[in-house]
Design an enzyme around this catalytic site. Structure first.
Site, PDB file in Angstrom:
ATOM      1  CD  GLU A  96      -2.871  -0.963  -0.105  1.00  0.00           C
ATOM      2  OE1 GLU A  96      -3.434   0.126  -0.360  1.00  0.00           O
ATOM      3  OE2 GLU A  96      -2.975  -1.955  -0.844  1.00  0.00           O
ATOM      4  CD1 TRP A  99      -0.939  -0.720  -4.106  1.00  0.00           C
ATOM      5  CD2 TRP A  99      -1.168   0.363  -6.042  1.00  0.00           C
ATOM      6  NE1 TRP A  99      -1.345  -1.628  -5.057  1.00  0.00           N
ATOM      7  CE2 TRP A  99      -1.500  -0.998  -6.244  1.00  0.00           C
ATOM      8  CE3 TRP A  99      -1.242   1.248  -7.115  1.00  0.00           C
ATOM      9  CZ2 TRP A  99      -1.893  -1.478  -7.486  1.00  0.00           C
ATOM     10  CZ3 TRP A  99      -1.636   0.755  -8.355  1.00  0.00           C
ATOM     11  CH2 TRP A  99      -1.955  -0.589  -8.532  1.00  0.00           C
ATOM     12  CD1 TRP A 127     -17.868  11.069 -18.385  1.00  0.00           C
ATOM     13  CD2 TRP A 127     -18.411   9.264 -17.177  1.00  0.00           C
ATOM     14  NE1 TRP A 127     -16.719  10.329 -18.206  1.00  0.00           N
ATOM     15  CE2 TRP A 127     -17.022   9.222 -17.471  1.00  0.00           C
ATOM     16  CE3 TRP A 127     -18.973   8.231 -16.425  1.00  0.00           C
ATOM     17  CZ2 TRP A 127     -16.198   8.181 -17.043  1.00  0.00           C
ATOM     18  CZ3 TRP A 127     -18.149   7.205 -15.999  1.00  0.00           C
ATOM     19  CH2 TRP A 127     -16.791   7.180 -16.301  1.00  0.00           C
ATOM     20  CG  ASN A 162      -7.860   2.406   0.500  1.00  0.00           C
ATOM     21  OD1 ASN A 162      -7.852   3.436  -0.164  1.00  0.00           O
ATOM     22  ND2 ASN A 162      -7.412   1.247   0.027  1.00  0.00           N
ATOM     23  CD1 TRP A 180     -13.449   9.354 -14.825  1.00  0.00           C
ATOM     24  CD2 TRP A 180     -12.072  10.258 -13.317  1.00  0.00           C
ATOM     25  NE1 TRP A 180     -12.385   9.898 -15.511  1.00  0.00           N
ATOM     26  CE2 TRP A 180     -11.522  10.455 -14.608  1.00  0.00           C
ATOM     27  CE3 TRP A 180     -11.381  10.740 -12.212  1.00  0.00           C
ATOM     28  CZ2 TRP A 180     -10.323  11.134 -14.821  1.00  0.00           C
ATOM     29  CZ3 TRP A 180     -10.178  11.406 -12.412  1.00  0.00           C
ATOM     30  CH2 TRP A 180      -9.663  11.604 -13.706  1.00  0.00           C
ATOM     31  CD1 TRP A 203     -11.217   9.833  -6.527  1.00  0.00           C
ATOM     32  CD2 TRP A 203     -13.045   9.123  -7.589  1.00  0.00           C
ATOM     33  NE1 TRP A 203     -12.277   9.962  -5.666  1.00  0.00           N
ATOM     34  CE2 TRP A 203     -13.416   9.544  -6.303  1.00  0.00           C
ATOM     35  CE3 TRP A 203     -14.031   8.629  -8.442  1.00  0.00           C
ATOM     36  CZ2 TRP A 203     -14.725   9.476  -5.846  1.00  0.00           C
ATOM     37  CZ3 TRP A 203     -15.346   8.572  -7.996  1.00  0.00           C
ATOM     38  CH2 TRP A 203     -15.679   8.996  -6.718  1.00  0.00           C
TER      39      TRP A 203
END
Length: 206
Positions: A96, A99, A127, A162, A180, A203
């Site tokens: 993590e 990341w 969208w 998370n 998004w 996102w």
């Protein structure tokens, strides 16, 4: 020698740069390096080894809660990585942390992700345009209990687990069909631990 004198403008006040007073303790945030150290000591000695098993359950105290301290530099990412890299049981948490740096690198090398999709073909998605659905999502009144609980947690505390961030992001973009970037912007406004690269990366991943 002598230093050249210069007149610098005064440091702006918090209100001048858009901040308002808040009670961090009431939100469950013990600020500063001492607050970070207390969280880190508790996580490292008790939960880090079980992080991989507990991180998927928002109702369980399984994560580190260090995101706001990483965001504002009140704890060293190098110290956390060194500690996590010493044991096999902490590999999931180390991933993590990796990341987090990966998203920094994405932002550095692909600056277009600010406002555009990492995969250019995704910018062609049409969208839905439903401000009422967006408002329901933002206010935690979609009718989906997990989504609504997560959004209410965000609105109340400025933080969200998370796994719930993934749930609400997926719900907004894949179930409601909303852009998004609307969710990314709302998170940027609400999160105490807001970080452009991590927020954008999360996102984009969803």
């Amino acid at each position: 020698g002598t230093f050249a004198s210069c007149t610098a403008p005064p440091v702006p006040s918090l209100s001048q740069i858009g901040f308002v007073p808040s009670d961090l303790e009431q939100l469950g945030i013990r600020p500063g390096m001492s607050g970070a150290r207390a969280l880190w000591d508790e996580f490292r000695s008790g939960r880090m080894a079980r992080y991989g098993a507990l991180r998927d359950f928002p109702a369980i105290k399984g994560v580190s809660y260090l995101s706001v301290h990483l965001r504002f530099g009140t704890i060293s990412i190098r110290e956390l990585v060194r500690s996590a890299a010493t044991g096999e049981e902490s590999a999931t948490w180390l991933n993590e942390l990796i990341w987090r740096d990966f998203y920094f690198m994405i932002l550095d090398h692909f600056t277009r992700v600010v406002g555009h999709s990492f995969k250019p073909e995704y910018d062609a998605i049409r969208w839905a345009e439903r401000p009422d659905w967006l408002a329901a999502w933002q206010e935690g009144r979609t009718g989906y209990p997990l989504v609504d609980a997560a959004m209410r947690q965000l609105n109340h505390s400025g933080w969200m687990h998370n796994r719930l961030r993934m749930v609400v992001a997926s719900f907004l973009s894949k179930d409601l069909g909303l852009d998004w970037r609307l969710g990314e912007r709302y998170f940027a406004e609400q999160l105490n631990d807001f970080d452009l690269s991590a927020n954008n990366g999360g996102w984009q991943w969803a």
